[in-house]
Scaffold this motif. Structure first.
Motif, PDB file in Angstrom:
ATOM      1  N   VAL A 222      30.922  -2.083 -41.604  1.00 52.33           N
ATOM      2  CA  VAL A 222      31.152  -2.793 -40.343  1.00 52.33           C
ATOM      3  C   VAL A 222      30.035  -3.808 -40.092  1.00 52.33           C
ATOM      4  CG1 VAL A 222      32.365  -0.810 -39.362  1.00 52.33           C
ATOM      5  CG2 VAL A 222      29.946  -1.163 -38.816  1.00 52.33           C
ATOM      6  N   HIS A 223      29.133  -3.951 -41.072  1.00 56.01           N
ATOM      7  CA  HIS A 223      27.983  -4.844 -40.907  1.00 56.01           C
ATOM      8  C   HIS A 223      28.192  -6.173 -41.621  1.00 56.01           C
ATOM      9  CE1 HIS A 223      25.304  -0.984 -40.548  1.00 56.01           C
ATOM     10  NE2 HIS A 223      26.072  -1.191 -39.477  1.00 56.01           N
ATOM     11  N   LYS A 224      27.666  -7.228 -41.032  1.00 54.74           N
ATOM     12  CA  LYS A 224      27.528  -8.510 -41.729  1.00 54.74           C
ATOM     13  C   LYS A 224      26.163  -8.593 -42.389  1.00 54.74           C
ATOM     14  CE  LYS A 224      30.453 -11.467 -38.773  1.00 54.74           C
ATOM     15  NZ  LYS A 224      30.436 -12.636 -37.845  1.00 54.74           N
ATOM     16  N   GLN A 225      25.183  -7.955 -41.751  1.00 56.72           N
ATOM     17  CA  GLN A 225      23.835  -7.896 -42.285  1.00 56.72           C
ATOM     18  C   GLN A 225      23.233  -6.550 -41.920  1.00 56.72           C
ATOM     19  OE1 GLN A 225      22.149 -11.320 -40.297  1.00 56.72           O
ATOM     20  NE2 GLN A 225      21.533 -10.142 -38.498  1.00 56.72           N
ATOM     21  N   ALA A 226      22.170  -6.179 -42.624  1.00 59.07           N
ATOM     22  CA  ALA A 226      21.560  -4.863 -42.428  1.00 59.07           C
ATOM     23  C   ALA A 226      21.041  -4.711 -41.007  1.00 59.07           C
ATOM     24  CB  ALA A 226      20.416  -4.681 -43.422  1.00 59.07           C
TER      25      ALA A 226
ATOM     26  N   VAL B 234      19.905  -6.804 -31.162  1.00 59.86           N
ATOM     27  CA  VAL B 234      20.376  -7.649 -32.263  1.00 59.86           C
ATOM     28  C   VAL B 234      21.624  -8.392 -31.797  1.00 59.86           C
ATOM     29  CG1 VAL B 234      19.449  -6.170 -34.099  1.00 59.86           C
ATOM     30  CG2 VAL B 234      21.775  -5.773 -33.250  1.00 59.86           C
ATOM     31  N   SER B 235      21.927  -9.488 -32.456  1.00 63.28           N
ATOM     32  CA  SER B 235      23.133 -10.247 -32.125  1.00 63.28           C
ATOM     33  C   SER B 235      24.370  -9.507 -32.622  1.00 63.28           C
ATOM     34  CB  SER B 235      23.069 -11.635 -32.775  1.00 63.28           C
ATOM     35  OG  SER B 235      24.330 -12.270 -32.734  1.00 63.28           O
ATOM     36  N   VAL B 236      25.279  -9.181 -31.715  1.00 58.90           N
ATOM     37  CA  VAL B 236      26.497  -8.452 -32.093  1.00 58.90           C
ATOM     38  C   VAL B 236      27.354  -9.284 -33.044  1.00 58.90           C
ATOM     39  CG1 VAL B 236      28.669  -7.480 -31.225  1.00 58.90           C
ATOM     40  CG2 VAL B 236      26.534  -7.057 -29.994  1.00 58.90           C
ATOM     41  N   VAL B 237      27.510 -10.564 -32.746  1.00 64.09           N
ATOM     42  CA  VAL B 237      28.387 -11.420 -33.556  1.00 64.09           C
ATOM     43  C   VAL B 237      27.790 -11.692 -34.939  1.00 64.09           C
ATOM     44  CG1 VAL B 237      27.460 -13.626 -32.716  1.00 64.09           C
ATOM     45  CG2 VAL B 237      29.850 -13.480 -33.476  1.00 64.09           C
ATOM     46  N   ASP B 238      26.457 -11.720 -35.055  1.00 62.43           N
ATOM     47  CA  ASP B 238      25.814 -11.977 -36.346  1.00 62.43           C
ATOM     48  C   ASP B 238      25.598 -10.702 -37.152  1.00 62.43           C
ATOM     49  OD1 ASP B 238      25.674 -14.680 -35.791  1.00 62.43           O
ATOM     50  OD2 ASP B 238      23.651 -14.560 -34.937  1.00 62.43           O
ATOM     51  N   THR B 239      25.568  -9.568 -36.490  1.00 57.31           N
ATOM     52  CA  THR B 239      25.244  -8.302 -37.159  1.00 57.31           C
ATOM     53  C   THR B 239      26.482  -7.524 -37.577  1.00 57.31           C
ATOM     54  OG1 THR B 239      23.204  -8.150 -35.854  1.00 57.31           O
ATOM     55  CG2 THR B 239      23.960  -6.140 -36.944  1.00 57.31           C
ATOM     56  N   TYR B 240      27.529  -7.530 -36.745  1.00 59.01           N
ATOM     57  CA  TYR B 240      28.722  -6.720 -37.015  1.00 59.01           C
ATOM     58  C   TYR B 240      29.929  -7.621 -37.295  1.00 59.01           C
ATOM     59  CZ  TYR B 240      25.771  -3.189 -34.824  1.00 59.01           C
ATOM     60  OH  TYR B 240      24.723  -2.365 -34.511  1.00 59.01           O
ATOM     61  N   ASN B 241      30.781  -7.163 -38.212  1.00 61.97           N
ATOM     62  CA  ASN B 241      32.019  -7.901 -38.490  1.00 61.97           C
ATOM     63  C   ASN B 241      33.058  -7.585 -37.419  1.00 61.97           C
ATOM     64  OD1 ASN B 241      33.032  -5.342 -39.133  1.00 61.97           O
ATOM     65  ND2 ASN B 241      32.761  -5.623 -41.343  1.00 61.97           N
ATOM     66  N   TRP B 242      34.294  -8.026 -37.664  1.00 61.11           N
ATOM     67  CA  TRP B 242      35.337  -7.843 -36.651  1.00 61.11           C
ATOM     68  C   TRP B 242      35.502  -6.378 -36.278  1.00 61.11           C
ATOM     69  CZ3 TRP B 242      39.818  -4.984 -36.523  1.00 61.11           C
ATOM     70  CH2 TRP B 242      40.662  -5.219 -35.434  1.00 61.11           C
ATOM     71  N   LEU B 243      35.478  -5.477 -37.268  1.00 56.81           N
ATOM     72  CA  LEU B 243      35.664  -4.051 -36.994  1.00 56.81           C
ATOM     73  C   LEU B 243      34.515  -3.514 -36.149  1.00 56.81           C
ATOM     74  CD1 LEU B 243      37.326  -1.510 -37.377  1.00 56.81           C
ATOM     75  CD2 LEU B 243      36.141  -1.115 -39.569  1.00 56.81           C
TER      76      LEU B 243
END
Length: 445
Positions: free
Chosen positions: A41-45, A67-76
């Motif tokens: 569910v992550h875009k980045q660690a 942390v930025s929700v939109v930069d850290t987590y994907n759609w899920l």
């Protein structure tokens, strides 16, 4: 598995309603945390502590983020966060109880006790009508809000596919006064967008006014009652008064927005609204505010929204009860009245206890952050007030908190979500119900 479920249900029956709420919200927070820790569910660690911070902030409908929700987590991951603040907004027991009612099953005595502990309601409100109004109103408002958001985002030039998801996400977030957004600058880039400003304000005010007001108006329009309750009248009066006062103070005394000219009044109202409703969005940098306006904003966040709504804070009716106590005391009245109506003694006990609880938690949270963090005191006080009021506004220090600082804010946000609903109502739980005498008007606190 069947035996485990049976044992767990027996365990629930041994708990008080307030303990059930505590364990319920803890379990949702824990499940949300585990899901946000899953790598896919992550875009980045992201660290486990930051994921716990986001999960707690979501379930408490706060909106503070390390942390930025939109930069850290994907759609899920974003969907998990949205689900958490949707649950936090409408309440732990609301959806399951509504399902039971939809199947024509009666609510058990346990369900009713927990629901009465979760929602502060004036005497005479039917819990079944109240639940139905919550679900129906939430679905209708969030659906209309999503459609309006989509129109606004398309007109603003947002990419259509992203606009669909962004509209749903922000509609739920605004109504639940969660403050989570998919733009790293909140809504600063839309400071001059009148449609978006009005839309967010309407959604947030509808959520923060509380389901008591919704149910009250529905009962009046449907003919079930002949008059609006004293609680609803009080909520409307106090909310309008504080919104106006906050807007005037920001408009005349905040130098950082004086250059906005035509948009200055709208920006002033929005910042007043976002603090009082605890929605947590901002259209200008809060960190640029002068100390006087920061103090006014802190007060609005401390007071917060209304009881049994999606917003946090001490509650407008609690402030009303405290002002009534002070006013009647200095006039040497034996009874505490507000606009000619006597407030029950039990409600006054709750109001004073809630005020003391919030003051104590705020003091110790501020003290702990002052000992662990290297930020000015006014920024720390603003952050802890935002956390306990479940607001989500920040002067920009959230991402720079130490691990201990994050733990303090996590605890403060969680207490803020449970505060008036659990600790305050724990006092009322000693009595089977609020008793009102002739001439008294019940005031939900």
């Amino acid at each position: 598995m069947h035996r485990l479920i049976k044992k767990y249900r027996k365990f629930q029956l041994t708990l008080s309603p307030q303990q059930n709420l505590l364990y319920g919200f803890l379990s949702y927070t824990f499940m949300g945390w585990l899901l946000l820790c899953v790598p896919f569910v992550h875009k980045q660690a992201v660290s486990a502590l930051d994921s716990l911070f986001i999960a707690t902030s979501a379930i408490s409908t706060t909106g503070l983020a390390t942390v930025s929700v939109v930069d850290t987590y994907n759609w899920l991951g974003q969907f998990i966060v949205m689900t958490l603040f949707q649950i936090g907004g409408i309440g732990y027991m609301t959806f399951t109880s509504f399902v039971l009612l939809s199947k024509k099953n009666p609510l058990s005595h346990w369900h009713q006790r927990v629901l009465n502990a979760e929602f502060a309601m004036p005497k005479g409100f039917d819990i079944r009508d109240f639940l139905k109004s919550i679900i129906i109103f939430t679905v209708v408002i969030e659906t209309i809000g999503a459609l309006c958001f989509y129109i606004a985002f398309i007109k603003a030039g947002v990419e259509p596919n992203f606009a669909v998801w962004s509209s749903i996400y922000h509609s739920v977030s605004a109504f639940c006064t969660a403050g989570f957004g998919l733009y790293n600058d909140s809504f600063e880039q839309f400071a001059g967008n009148t449609f978006l400003n009005i839309l967010i304000s309407v959604l947030a005010i509808c959520g923060s006014l509380g389901f008591i007001v919704v149910t009250d108006f529905w009962n009046r329009l449907s003919g079930k009652t002949k008059a609006i309750t004293f609680t609803t009248k009080t909520i409307f009066g106090v909310t309008i008064l504080l919104l106006v006062l906050g807007t005037v103070m920001i408009y005349y005394f905040e130098p950082s927005i004086s250059h906005l000219e035509e948009d200055q009044l709208m920006v002033s109202f929005f910042q007043s609204m976002t603090a009082l409703t605890t929605v947590g969005f901002n259209t200008v940098p809060i960190g640029n505010f002068c100390l006087g306006v920061l103090l006014v904003t802190t007060f609005l966040m401390y007071v917060g929204a209304s009881p049994s709504g999606t917003g946090g804070g001490m509650k407008s009716t609690t402030l009303t009860a405290l002002v009534a106590i002070m006013w009647n005391r200095i006039r040497n009245h034996k009874q505490v009245t507000f606009f000619g109506r006597v407030i029950p003694l039990e409600r006054l006990y709750v109001a004073t206890s809630v005020f003391m609880l919030y003051a104590m938690v705020l003091f110790f949270s501020t003290l702990l952050l002052a000992l662990t963090e290297d930020f000015p005191l006014h920024q720390i006080l603003f952050e802890t007030t935002s956390a306990i009021g479940t607001v989500g506004l920040s002067t920009g220090i959230t991402g720079g908190l130490t691990s201990w600082g994050k733990v303090v804010i996590i605890f403060t946000m969680f207490v803020g979500r449970l505060g008036v609903l659990t600790f305050g109502l724990a006092i009322l739980a000693r009595k089977s119900e609020i008793t009102t005498r002739a001439g008294e008007a019940d005031l939900a606190v």
